[in-house]
Design a protein around this motif. Sequence first.
Motif, short mmCIF file in Angstrom:
data_model
loop_
_atom_site.label_atom_id
_atom_site.label_comp_id
_atom_site.label_asym_id
_atom_site.label_seq_id
_atom_site.Cartn_x
_atom_site.Cartn_y
_atom_site.Cartn_z
N TYR A 280 -18.59 -40.48 -104.44
CA TYR A 280 -19.06 -40.22 -103.08
C TYR A 280 -19.00 -41.49 -102.25
O TYR A 280 -18.47 -41.51 -101.14
CB TYR A 280 -20.50 -39.70 -103.15
CG TYR A 280 -21.04 -39.08 -101.89
CD1 TYR A 280 -21.19 -37.71 -101.79
CD2 TYR A 280 -21.44 -39.86 -100.81
CE1 TYR A 280 -21.71 -37.12 -100.64
CE2 TYR A 280 -21.96 -39.29 -99.66
CZ TYR A 280 -22.09 -37.92 -99.58
OH TYR A 280 -22.61 -37.35 -98.45
N VAL A 281 -19.53 -42.60 -102.80
CA VAL A 281 -19.52 -43.88 -102.10
C VAL A 281 -18.10 -44.37 -101.88
O VAL A 281 -17.76 -44.87 -100.80
CB VAL A 281 -20.38 -44.92 -102.86
CG1 VAL A 281 -20.17 -46.32 -102.31
CG2 VAL A 281 -21.85 -44.53 -102.82
N GLU A 282 -17.25 -44.21 -102.88
CA GLU A 282 -15.83 -44.59 -102.75
C GLU A 282 -15.17 -43.83 -101.60
O GLU A 282 -14.42 -44.40 -100.81
CB GLU A 282 -15.12 -44.28 -104.07
CG GLU A 282 -13.69 -44.72 -104.15
CD GLU A 282 -13.09 -44.39 -105.51
OE1 GLU A 282 -12.13 -43.60 -105.56
OE2 GLU A 282 -13.62 -44.91 -106.52
N SER A 283 -15.47 -42.54 -101.48
CA SER A 283 -14.91 -41.73 -100.41
C SER A 283 -15.42 -42.19 -99.04
O SER A 283 -14.66 -42.26 -98.07
CB SER A 283 -15.25 -40.25 -100.62
OG SER A 283 -14.80 -39.47 -99.55
N LEU A 284 -16.72 -42.49 -98.95
CA LEU A 284 -17.27 -42.99 -97.69
C LEU A 284 -16.55 -44.27 -97.25
O LEU A 284 -16.16 -44.42 -96.09
CB LEU A 284 -18.77 -43.27 -97.82
CG LEU A 284 -19.69 -42.05 -97.95
CD1 LEU A 284 -21.11 -42.49 -98.24
CD2 LEU A 284 -19.63 -41.20 -96.70
N LYS A 285 -16.37 -45.18 -98.19
CA LYS A 285 -15.70 -46.44 -97.88
C LYS A 285 -14.25 -46.21 -97.46
O LYS A 285 -13.78 -46.83 -96.51
CB LYS A 285 -15.76 -47.38 -99.08
CG LYS A 285 -17.15 -47.95 -99.32
CD LYS A 285 -17.16 -48.88 -100.50
CE LYS A 285 -18.53 -49.46 -100.73
NZ LYS A 285 -18.54 -50.38 -101.87
N ALA A 286 -13.56 -45.30 -98.13
CA ALA A 286 -12.17 -45.01 -97.81
C ALA A 286 -12.02 -44.44 -96.39
O ALA A 286 -10.99 -44.63 -95.76
CB ALA A 286 -11.59 -44.03 -98.83
N HIS A 287 -13.06 -43.78 -95.92
CA HIS A 287 -13.04 -43.18 -94.58
C HIS A 287 -13.78 -44.05 -93.56
O HIS A 287 -14.11 -43.59 -92.47
CB HIS A 287 -13.65 -41.77 -94.62
CG HIS A 287 -12.80 -40.80 -95.36
ND1 HIS A 287 -12.97 -40.54 -96.70
CD2 HIS A 287 -11.76 -40.04 -94.95
CE1 HIS A 287 -12.06 -39.65 -97.08
NE2 HIS A 287 -11.33 -39.33 -96.04
#
Length: 76
Positions: A49-56
């Motif tokens: 989830y955190v990885e996805s937030l950072k990617a976006h």
Amino acid sequence: MKVLNYRVILRKEPEGGYTVIVPALPGCVTYGETIEEAIKMAKEAIELYVESLKAHNEEVPSDDETLEVVVSIANP
């Protein structure tokens, strides 16, 4: 490296196993057959989830300022 801490709620399911909810991360829900597996799955779900937030380029919420209380009511 900053360490992020998140509260998780484990709910025992009638058919067995545990559903895990991460209140600070809307929609971050997972499942495990045992408490240990549920916690492992929660860690993996939070990391993704955190990885996805950072990617976006979205803000990563923190759970540091969250207070938790239990409210009891009478059950007539």
